[in-house]
Design a protein around this motif. Structure first.
Motif, PDB file in Angstrom:
ATOM      1  N   SER A  18      -6.533  -6.011  13.408  1.00 62.13           N
ATOM      2  CA  SER A  18      -5.915  -6.446  14.646  1.00 62.13           C
ATOM      3  C   SER A  18      -7.092  -6.177  15.980  1.00 62.13           C
ATOM      4  CB  SER A  18      -4.770  -6.082  14.928  1.00 62.13           C
ATOM      5  OG  SER A  18      -3.953  -7.333  15.176  1.00 62.13           O
ATOM      6  N   LEU A  64       0.868  -1.072  -0.059  1.00 63.07           N
ATOM      7  CA  LEU A  64       0.042  -0.126   0.021  1.00 63.07           C
ATOM      8  C   LEU A  64       0.951   1.258   0.034  1.00 63.07           C
ATOM      9  CD1 LEU A  64      -2.551  -1.349   2.341  1.00 63.07           C
ATOM     10  CD2 LEU A  64      -3.225  -0.032   0.266  1.00 63.07           C
ATOM     11  N   LEU A  81      -7.884  -2.518   5.141  1.00 59.74           N
ATOM     12  CA  LEU A  81      -6.290  -2.489   4.705  1.00 59.74           C
ATOM     13  C   LEU A  81      -6.036  -1.064   4.335  1.00 59.74           C
ATOM     14  CD1 LEU A  81      -4.640  -4.948   4.591  1.00 59.74           C
ATOM     15  CD2 LEU A  81      -4.996  -4.944   2.028  1.00 59.74           C
ATOM     16  N   ILE A  82      -6.804  -0.257   3.371  1.00 61.24           N
ATOM     17  CA  ILE A  82      -6.374   1.096   3.174  1.00 61.24           C
ATOM     18  C   ILE A  82      -6.349   1.985   4.318  1.00 61.24           C
ATOM     19  CG2 ILE A  82      -7.057   3.121   1.769  1.00 61.24           C
ATOM     20  CD1 ILE A  82      -8.213   1.331  -0.488  1.00 61.24           C
ATOM     21  N   THR A 119      -2.709   5.268   9.710  1.00 59.37           N
ATOM     22  CA  THR A 119      -1.293   5.040  10.684  1.00 59.37           C
ATOM     23  C   THR A 119      -0.355   5.910  10.256  1.00 59.37           C
ATOM     24  OG1 THR A 119      -2.169   2.863  11.070  1.00 59.37           O
ATOM     25  CG2 THR A 119      -0.100   3.338  11.800  1.00 59.37           C
ATOM     26  N   LEU A 120       0.145   5.693   9.022  1.00 61.57           N
ATOM     27  CA  LEU A 120       1.168   6.157   8.557  1.00 61.57           C
ATOM     28  C   LEU A 120       1.134   7.731   7.865  1.00 61.57           C
ATOM     29  CD1 LEU A 120       3.210   3.180   7.195  1.00 61.57           C
ATOM     30  CD2 LEU A 120       3.528   4.479   9.364  1.00 61.57           C
ATOM     31  N   VAL A 121      -0.137   7.917   7.467  1.00 62.03           N
ATOM     32  CA  VAL A 121      -0.207   9.107   6.677  1.00 62.03           C
ATOM     33  C   VAL A 121      -0.714  10.095   7.592  1.00 62.03           C
ATOM     34  CG1 VAL A 121      -1.171  10.373   4.848  1.00 62.03           C
ATOM     35  CG2 VAL A 121      -0.445   8.251   4.519  1.00 62.03           C
ATOM     36  N   GLU A 154      -3.272  -9.921  15.446  1.00 62.90           N
ATOM     37  CA  GLU A 154      -3.829 -10.982  14.758  1.00 62.90           C
ATOM     38  C   GLU A 154      -3.217 -11.142  13.376  1.00 62.90           C
ATOM     39  OE1 GLU A 154      -5.746 -12.398  16.734  1.00 62.90           O
ATOM     40  OE2 GLU A 154      -6.736 -10.880  18.083  1.00 62.90           O
ATOM     41  N   LEU A 158      -5.865   0.964   7.342  1.00 61.99           N
ATOM     42  CA  LEU A 158      -4.715   0.519   8.203  1.00 61.99           C
ATOM     43  C   LEU A 158      -3.468   1.338   7.911  1.00 61.99           C
ATOM     44  CD1 LEU A 158      -3.856  -1.383  10.386  1.00 61.99           C
ATOM     45  CD2 LEU A 158      -3.209  -2.888   8.261  1.00 61.99           C
ATOM     46  N   VAL A 159      -3.417   1.474   6.788  1.00 66.57           N
ATOM     47  CA  VAL A 159      -1.893   2.011   6.132  1.00 66.57           C
ATOM     48  C   VAL A 159      -1.993   3.424   6.332  1.00 66.57           C
ATOM     49  CG1 VAL A 159      -0.245   2.209   4.335  1.00 66.57           C
ATOM     50  CG2 VAL A 159      -1.080   0.012   5.059  1.00 66.57           C
ATOM     51  N   TYR A 162      -5.427   0.423  14.363  1.00 67.08           N
ATOM     52  CA  TYR A 162      -5.420  -1.008  14.656  1.00 67.08           C
ATOM     53  C   TYR A 162      -5.770  -1.119  16.243  1.00 67.08           C
ATOM     54  CZ  TYR A 162      -0.634   0.016  15.584  1.00 67.08           C
ATOM     55  OH  TYR A 162       0.491   0.751  15.624  1.00 67.08           O
TER      56      TYR A 162
END
Lengths: 394, 157, 623, 354, 327
Positions: free
Chosen positions: E275, A358, E155-156, E162-164, C291, E158-159, E170
């Motif tokens: 998670s 990603l 998923l999108i 968190t990072l942007v 997980e 998540l990243v 999570y």
């Protein structure tokens, strides 16, 4: 012009006289009169449906996209510039390339050649296009051999390059062209839904129609069965069932078993819908009329009920395609569904299930865009069909 | 519910359609008693000529969105003038008149309300229309043929 | 980074000594313990420490007390995430694998001249985490009441059974015990005491050499008629927070469904630094449950982990590098002692007799090895950080032979084709080879899903074999199923992430058919492990290897052992028993900038319980 | 099979009959109860008495009208007669070439054969025509099922039928939705006539039609009757239409016949208070003739729990004690005029004024 | 009403039995058993297990018994609230999943609430402004939500989160809060983590609900009693809120029962990716390791949850719409 107010009774008498004469008019006049009535064209139900469907712009777009997807899947091997086995490891994690259409004022699609390297710190692959070295895109080029429709050996691809690489959607870690992979993936992702829906239909239609038409204990058994199947939440049950697949089975067998599993749960919705429809139809007078005309159960089921539910079946199938596609990709994503070397959108997505994907290689998420697109298209199309399918409203 | 605000006008849209005659009679009776009690006007929309004959003081006949004839009940039902009204009266079997051996139907059927009919809306089904140019561009005006009795038909011009 | 650098990496000399440090006048302790001790809730530190505490030579410097070490793990099965931080065994692997075994809970040990009796001398004054003395009784309890009680352990570990006879223990006193064998036991020091010699005889790993007798006795049906074996197991298990330990930290928080595991300092821990500070420095370790490995990696990328390499994926290296300054951590690459990240076993005992004949032909295996383009794999899967090589031990191993490093490991498709032609696998019209009898040749490579990198690698290898005309396809499945099938002799070509490349003789499954886990011939391995009862009798060239190992097992002479091991490994390498691709692939290590005593480089091997030999108890926060 | 009953003792059975040979249909004591199930074990806890001991007969070429309000059992009667439901008891005899055959004793094949002679026209021409079939398919269906005609022959037969009901042959390939209500009903009539039946059950055939169209269909039915010598059983809730088309009229209440007489007699001289009430409640298109309506109190009783004695007594203005306790007999009060009312002979009831 | 509830609840017992049996069969389908998977695990980390140990373990867990016996061992504890023993966690099943079940319910419930809170006003708005720009926009957005797979969104997020954005994407708590006692700060921390998964789970169903609400609202608005209410001069707001919405909401309640399984499914997938300690991760894990009582119980619980939600939906429907009678 003026008959005069006083003469209105005479006029009324005159009208009455005309009515009396009319009752003696010959049939041809009556016929002629009737002709003037509103009579629509000889429209079959399908044509009506199509006409209504056509009016729904979004649905038509959805339908076109769906059609396009299937055409691309059908001719995938020809359209894709590369085969599944072609790895260009020199170009791993290549971002989507920019295509230039004009060279020196002439239409000449081309891409730039790439200088490859590695970032010394992050160790990421780097690609620098070299504008001085143009690689023309050729159409109907010879490329890796494949079998069209799995039968006809061929070498021609729709487009390709003779040196370097053409990668519209970038490449994955092994340097495989994502454009080609997505097309190949569509062959499985889109058919798994079709086969799954077909199987659901088979089970659902037989049980639904039987349960609706015969009623009684048949209905009871089928309804209980549906209740039980429906009392399982789908994803967990799918997970449990796919976890039970012997994974050493051949990919083809796995593929089919998964469709069977998907349809094992998918049919209940269909059966319910059809049952309701048949229940309603059973009470329709035309069914009674047919029965009174001496029609057997078989006649009624096959000549009246099934054709009557046909449009519903099509609508329901269209509307259940998205959930099938979604289920396949979700399961594959969880690692429970299809596995490489089978290539489906879900499998491709599972491989993109990385934070680094990603962050660094977002184009590997493109299969997800296609999943979303196909679901969207199917939903739009199904909605349009549903609105168009009701035969009683014109 | 409709009476919770002491209305002066009650609009009854097909209040007896789809009811059996005995219930229909109850409703008619109820409406009439209410009318007296509240001293209100009733605008009743129905296709049942019998109900009109029994209840109404005045009547307006509509065809394809236009009033084609209006007047007191006696005027209109005893002396229908418009071809449509006449046809209507003639096509309905009358109870207690067994001598009426054959009904006179109005030929054809009501056109699609969306379809545009030029001129007199009824001319397509009118038994006399050929005699007069009823299919012109303009809708015939409403003419008062006797006091309070209006009709929209070129025959009465 | 080339593997030769490895030799230079082990710059740290580790001195572990129980001898000669008894002069330390006064020990220091963590402030919180000092407070307790002053309040009389704990004995003074001198009384808690053994007479001769083990002195840990720091990698970098003397540390400071305090802090919480944040790590992450993936659940109950990920016990190593904690277990390897608390490597506390009777004897210890050295930090440099070429060094001899070091003392641990035992301060000294010696063999009798005939090699049949091993005498262990424990440190005096060792105490369990509840203050109860640790003595030889804890060892006899383990041996007689756990290892030899078939209700708990169906069969004792093989290293303690020589010629079908289990060892005998003779307790001399509380600190001295004699281990007696019918023949010399060449595996006792390494496998038995350094590798398995810890406090966890039950649970997932079932490693262990001692257990807290005073605690467990009350749950043992032999001593308490009301107890049941189920209860005993529950109490003896690794995760039981009540159970006393000998490790630096003790699990204090963990239960069914929990989302984190907390381990707090053991006040009776028996190691000190050279300045006399009782270890560990760090107050507690907290493992957060993730997980999903990706979320775990993300946690590390955004600086939520203080020090960890387990579960960090190499493919995320660019992301780590991009974010390290923003979140204040360092990214190290520690070589992993893998001969090859992924290896390929051609099953020489496969049922299909035709295939078996082909697979047993060393030329075939050599050809298959030559067909692989290892540089390409290294680039695609391992960011070019691994070492393309044959499947042989790593340079750090005492058995290393540089001549074998590239044996049949160059990319040479011409030679591969030539070898295949030679052994009668002719190409058919479609370009694919047939068996010598003309029938279709098709092999299936199977593997489980490890990660993207290994799947990529497998696909490249399969493609390479198809290139040389051997029709190959690939299947992946879940670990559980794959394992069962592979051990069941059902897979033609199996793959695995195989380690043990420092001392493979500890568990020589990839050296020769040792048991059913030796997928180069599970049926033969089964035959060997069961003493001929099960499986299939192997051909001569394999029997010879088995005989060699029998000799290895029954000598305590280290030089002799090395000689035998080298011979075995030579045969293995020359015969391409296992085909390797890219080895010494580094682990990504994430270290917060203030986390200290972590070396720049360190070869990790799971047999060595990395980073256990680094003594995590002396890691500290420089805040 | 069944040559069941050639000897019928009319008088003892107490049923209306025209002369023997002329009778085409004879219904005897027809009863239909729908059981009500309840509870886990699905026990029968009661019956909906949809049809109760109905007897009548129909003569050839006659039109027998049956009137009654919704819920009186008209539809059940039709369905039981068509054997869409099996009756609880009773029989229905059909005159086939002089033999009276009980249709409830026929097996499937015989029934199919017999049904050719007895067809039905439904109330709602929209729902009685399959919207997915062309006119040809709809009208041709009975012919196909009975193997009467197929292919080209079928087409010409259907064309004849279309012509007969006043529809153009051009419409053969069209779908029902292309037609107006009246035309659809014509199609339904054509279908009913396809097998050349002797008797047609008309279940409210004009009720759903526009007033101006009703007359077309009524006329058509009358013309066809004349032309083909048909017998009609004409069911409707519209008293005026029934009067217009019927030779004799029967009045139903709560599943039973309460009165049966030649139409003129019934409308002028009703013998049952319910008939009187119905007649008086029906509005007449004559502003001069505003009458005093008889308003029946209350609503129709629950058919699963009908009143004792005369079922009408709960709403009857004339009810006496005997009506509450004793079920009135079905009696012929004057020639051809049957009723079941204790007070039939004493009451003087009002019919339709002329 | 009460007797109806009692009847329905009693009726669930045979259903649960049948479901539990099917569940057990399904869980038992995969080849091998828990011991095989333990073996594989030990192996994956380099250890080994001999045949005798394997057999002993099997006997210990009762895995050597016929399936029907194992099934009986499982269900006989149900009445006592005993759902068997998780072989992997070495603890009673209930202990393993109790808390996770709570989180699952909370997440699913919040997602449902989210869906309703979003879709009812939008549905009303869209019905009252049919074919307006807003109507089209909302239905397009709804469709978009419907078509993006939840795992991808998760998923999108998540990243990206968190990072942007630097927003915790999570887990349910920040690590430093996990152990803290409940406080306002901890609650806020929970909310900070909770909203995103709730939205991710909710968007999928929102489109459908908007559509149902819109359609049903349109239908109701054309009803005669709405015209009557307007004719009586009631303010438009009252007409909409008091009459129209109350009637229009019925179909929504009847799909409630169908939304619940979707939410549970979604909570599993979203829980895995983000998670979050829902039952999802434990379930996936238990399926793979063939921890049969655990996997079986989770499947059973989710099914029972479904039965209950259907019952509740029926009751709610009856409560809102008095026309529905209990038979």
């Amino acid at each position: 012009m003026m008959s005069g107010m006083k003469h209105y009774k005479e006029t009324a008498d005159y009208i009455n006289k005309m009515y009396n004469r009319q009752s003696q008019l010959d049939e041809s006049l009556a016929d002629q009169m009737r002709e003037s009535e509103k009579i629509a064209d000889a429209t079959s139900q399908w044509r009506l449906m199509w006409r209504k469907f056509k009016r729904n712009r979004i649905a038509v777009v959805g339908g076109i996209v769906v059609l396009l997807f299937y055409l691309v899947a059908l001719f995938g091997d020809f359209i894709a510039p590369y085969t599944l086995e072609q790895r260009m490891t020199r170009y791993s994690y290549l971002p989507p390339q920019r295509v230039y259409f004009f060279a020196g004022g002439r239409f000449q699609p081309h891409v730039y050649a790439l200088e490859t390297g590695r970032d010394p710190i992050t160790l990421q692959r780097t690609y620098v296009p070299n504008p001085d070295k143009r690689i023309p895109i050729r159409f109907f080029v010879e490329g890796a051999p494949y079998k069209l429709f799995g039968l006809i050996p061929a070498r021609r691809h729709l487009f390709g390059v003779e040196e370097g690489i053409i990668s519209l959607f970038g490449t994955d870690g092994q340097g495989r062209d994502m454009f080609s992979r997505i097309i190949k993936g569509s062959q499985i992702s889109l058919t798994i839904g079709l086969v799954g829906v077909a199987l659901s239909l088979l089970i659902g239609a037989v049980l639904g129609v039987a349960s609706g038409y015969y009623g009684g204990w048949v209905d009871n058994v089928v309804q209980r069965l549906i209740e039980i199947v429906r009392s399982f939440p789908p994803i967990p049950l799918w997970m449990a069932l796919t976890a039970a697949l012997p994974q050493h089975w051949s990919p083809l067998l796995i593929y089919f078993t998964i469709t069977v599993i998907l349809s094992l749960i998918g049919w209940t919705w269909l059966a319910r819908q059809l049952r309701g429809k048949v229940l309603a139809l059973r009470e329709e007078d035309f069914i009674m009329a047919a029965r009174l005309a001496g029609a057997s159960d078989r006649w009624i089921i096959f000549k009246h009920l099934i054709p009557a539910t046909f449009s519903h079946i099509i609508v329901i199938s269209t509307l259940s395609m998205p959930s099938m596609i979604l289920a396949e990709s979700s399961l594959s994503f969880l690692g429970l569904g299809l596995r490489p070397p089978l290539t489906s959108w879900g499998v491709l997505l599972q491989q993109a299930q990385n934070t680094q994907v990603l962050l660094l290689y977002p184009w590997l998420m493109l299969p997800g865009v296609f999943v979303a697109l196909s679901i969207l298209a199917f939903n739009f199309m199904g909605d349009g069909l549903r609105d168009a399918a009701d035969p009683y409203t014109v | 519910m409709a009476l919770s605000c002491n209305p002066t006008l009650l609009i009854a849209d097909e209040p007896t359609t789809a009811l059996d005659v005995t219930i229909q009679a109850q409703i008619i009776e109820l409406l009439m008693s209410l009318q007296q009690k509240y001293n209100m006007a009733i605008l009743m929309i129905t296709h049942n000529l019998g109900v009109i004959a029994e209840m109404a003081d005045e009547v307006a006949v509509m065809y394809l969105g236009r009033i084609v004839e209006s007047g007191t009940v006696k005027q209109v039902l005893d002396n229908p003038l418009h071809p449509y009204t006449i046809g209507l009266m003639r096509s309905v079997p009358r109870m207690g008149a067994p001598d009426q051996k054959r009904l006179t139907p109005i030929l054809g059927s009501v056109p699609d309300p969306l379809a545009k009919v030029e001129g007199c809306a009824f001319h397509l089904r009118c038994p006399v229309y050929k005699q007069k140019g009823c299919s012109g561009k303009d809708v015939p005006p409403l003419v008062e043929v006797e006091p309070g009795h209006f009709v929209r038909c070129l025959l009465y011009h | 980074m080339r593997k030769k650098a490895l030799l230079l990496l082990l710059v740290v000399v580790i001195v572990m000594s129980g001898i000669g440090i008894n002069a330390a006048p006064k020990y220091k302790e963590a402030p919180e313990l000092a407070k307790l001790a002053r309040a009389g809730q704990l004995p003074p530190v001198e009384e808690r420490l053994p007479k001769e505490p083990l002195v840990v030579e720091p990698v970098e410097s003397i540390g400071k007390y305090g802090g919480t070490w944040r790590r992450a793990f993936t659940g109950i099965n990920d016990f190593h995430a904690f277990g390897r931080q608390v490597y506390d065994t009777i004897l210890r692997w050295p930090r440099d694998p070429k060094d001899p075994i070091k003392p641990g809970l035992a301060k000294e040990w010696y063999w009798s001249d005939d090699g049949k009796v091993l005498t262990l001398r424990l440190r005096e004054g060792l105490k369990w985490s509840d203050g109860h003395p640790f003595t030889t009784a804890d060892i006899t309890f383990w041996w007689y009441d756990i290892e030899l009680d078939t209700n708990i352990t169906p069969a004792p570990h093989p290293e303690w059974v020589i010629d079908g006879k289990p060892m005998e223990l003779e307790v001399v006193d509380d600190y001295t015990i004699k281990l007696k064998f019918p023949k010399p036991n060449g595996l006792a020091e390494t496998v038995g005491l350094a590798f398995h010699g810890n406090q966890w005889p039950l649970g997932f790993e079932r490693f262990g050499f001692f257990a807290p007798r005073h605690y467990l006795e009350q749950y043992h049906p032999r001593y308490n008629p009301k107890a049941t074996y189920e209860l005993f197991e529950e109490k003896a298990i690794d995760y039981n927070t009540e159970r006393p330990v000998m490790t630096a930290w003790k699990i204090t928080e963990w239960g069914p469904g929990a989302t984190r595991l907390v381990a707090k300092r053991n006040p009776y821990y028996w190691k000190v630094d050279p300045a006399g500070n009782q270890l560990p420095y760090i107050d507690e370790i907290v493992l957060t449950l993730f997980e999903e490995v990706e979320a775990l990696n993300l946690r590390a990328i955004e600086g939520g982990i203080d020090f960890q390499f387990r579960r960090m994926s190499l493919s995320n290296y660019p992301s780590f590098m991009m974010n390290k300054d923003r979140y204040g951590y360092e990214v190290l690459l520690w070589p992993d002692a893998v001969p090859s990240k992924l290896c390929y076993y051609f099953n020489q005992s496969i049922e299909d007799k035709g295939l078996r004949e082909i697979f047993q032909n060393p030329k075939f295996r050599q050809a298959m090895s030559l067909a692989i383009n290892r540089d390409e794999i290294n680039e695609v899967s391992y960011l070019g950080l691994g070492t393309p090589r044959a499947f042989v031990v790593v340079p750090d191993s005492p058995y290393y032979d540089p001549n074998q490093e590239q044996l049949y490991a160059q990319y040479n498709p011409e030679l591969a084709n030539k070898l295949l032609d030679e052994i009668g696998l002719k190409r058919g019209r479609d370009g694919y080879r047939t068996r010598p009898d003309g029938s279709r040749l098709e092999i299936i490579v199977e593997g489980m899903e490890w990660d993207r990198a290994t799947t990529d690698e497998m696909e490249l290898v399969v493609a390479a074999w198809n290139e040389v005309g051997v029709r190959t396809s690939m299947r992946t499945s879940s670990r559980e199923l794959y394992w069962t099938r592979a051990c069941g002799n059902e897979i033609q070509v199996s793959t695995w992430v195989e380690s043990r490349a420092i001392d493979p003789m500890v568990d020589p499954i990839w050296v020769f058919p040792y048991d059913e886990r030796s997928w180069m011939a599970p049926a033969f391995g089964n035959w060997y492990a069961s003493g001929g009862k099960f499986g299939e009798e192997p051909p001569k060239y394999i029997k010879e290897m088995m005989d060699l190992y029998d000799r290895y097992k029954t000598t305590v002479d280290r030089d002799e052992q090395i000689k035998i091991a080298k011979e075995l490994l030579r045969r293995n390498a020359e015969g391409c028993f296992v085909i390797g691709t890219v080895g010494l692939v580094p682990n990504v290590v994430v270290v917060k900038n203030d986390f200290r005593n972590v070396p720049e480089t360190f070869t990790t091997d799971w047999i060595y319980m990395a980073p256990g030999t680094l003594d995590p108890c002396h890691f500290y926060f420089d805040r | 099979m069944c040559v069941a009953c050639c000897i019928i003792d009319d008088h003892e059975k107490g049923e209306t009959r025209m002369t023997g040979d002329n009778t085409i249909l004879e219904v005897k004591n027809l009863t239909k109860h729908f059981p009500i199930y309840r509870g886990f074990l699905r026990r029968i806890v009661g019956n909906v008495q949809a049809l109760n001991d109905v007897s009548f007969s129909v003569a050839k070429n006659e039109t027998l009208g049956i009137v009654g309000e919704s819920g009186c059992g008209k539809t059940t009667l039709i369905r039981v007669m068509m054997r869409a439901y099996e009756p609880t008891s009773g029989e229905m005899l059909f005159n086939q070439n002089g033999e009276m055959i009980n249709i409830y004793s026929l097996n499937k094949r015989e029934l199919k054969e017999l049904r050719r002679h007895m067809q039905i026209i439904f109330q709602d021409p929209l729902s009685s025509l399959n919207p997915r079939k062309t006119v040809l398919e709809i009208i041709g269906e009975p012919l196909l099922i009975h193997g009467v005609a197929r292919g080209q022959e079928l087409k010409s037969r259907v064309s004849e039928l279309l012509d007969m009901v006043g529809l153009s042959v051009k419409h053969l390939e069209r779908y029902p939705n292309a037609f107006s209500g009246g035309q659809r009903q014509r199609i339904a009539i054509a279908r009913a006539l396809a097998l050349q039946p002797q008797i047609v059950l008309c279940d409210e055939p004009v009720s759903a039609l526009d007033v101006s169209i009703q007359a077309q269909i009524v006329n058509l039915l009358q013309d066809l009757q004349k032309e083909l010598g048909l017998t009609y059983l004409f069911i409707s809730h519209d008293l005026s239409v029934v009067e217009h088309i019927s030779n004799r009229v029967a009045v139903m209440y709560l599943g039973s016949f309460v009165e049966l007489a030649p139409s003129a007699e019934l409308y002028r001289n009703p013998k049952h208070p319910y008939t009187e009430a119905l007649l008086s409640a029906t509005p007449i298109i004559d502003p001069d003739a505003r009458r005093k309506r008889i308003i029946l109190p209350g609503e129709l009783p629950d058919p699963s729990n009908p009143p004792s004695g005369c079922k009408f007594h709960t709403r009857c203005n004339y009810a006496e004690e005997v009506c509450r306790t004793t079920v009135p007999a079905w009696e012929e009060v004057s020639p051809g005029h049957w009723t079941s009312c204790h007070l039939a002979k004493t009451l003087s009831l009002r019919g339709v004024l002329k | 009403m009460l007797s109806y509830i009692v009847k329905r609840v009693l009726g669930m017992i045979p259903a649960i039995l049948i479901i539990s049996f099917i569940t057990f069969v399904v869980i038992q389908l995969p080849p091998g058993d828990f011991v095989t998977s333990v073996q594989a695990q030990v192996a994956a980390s380099g250890g080994g297990m001999d045949a005798a140990t394997v057999e002993a373990l099997r006997a210990r867990y009762g895995l050597d018994q016929p399936m029907i016996v194992q099934y009986w061992r499982w269900i006989r504890g149900f009445p006592k609230g005993d759902f068997g023993f998780s072989l992997e966690w070495n603890a009673p099943v209930w202990d393993v999943i109790a808390e996770r079940m709570g989180w699952t319910l909370l997440l699913s419930g919040l997602a449902l609430v989210f869906m309703w809170v979003v879709s009812i006003p939008i549905g009303i708005y869209s019905a009252r402004n049919q074919y307006s720009l807003g109507d089209n926009l909302f239905s397009f957005l709804g469709f978009l939500g419907l078509s993006i797979p939840d795992f991808m969104l998760a998923l999108i997020w998540l990243v990206f989160g968190t990072l942007v954005l630097g927003i915790p994407a999570y887990g349910l708590f920040s690590p430093e809060m996990v152990d803290a006692p409940w406080s306002m700060a901890k609650f806020l921390d929970l909310l900070k983590h909770l909203w995103a998964p709730v939205v991710i789970m909710g968007v999928i169903g929102t489109a459908e609900l908007i559509r149902i609400m819109r359609g049903s609202m349109l239908e109701v608005l054309n009803q005669q009693y709405i015209t009557t209410a307007r004719a009586k001069g009631l303010p438009e707001r009252t007409v909409i809120n008091k009459y129209a919405v109350r009637m229009a909401i019925n179909p929504l309640i009847s799909v409630l029962g169908m939304q619940v399984p979707k939410m549970i499914s979604s909570s599993i997938i979203v829980g895995l990716v983000l998670s979050i300690p829902t039952i999802g991760p434990v379930f996936l894990r238990s399926l793979i390791s063939q921890d049969m009582y655990l996997a079986g119980s989770i499947l059973l619980f989710t099914s029972v949850l479904l039965l209950i939600s259907n019952l509740l939906a029926d009751l709610a429907l009856a409560w809102v719409d008095p026309r529905i009678r209990y038979e």
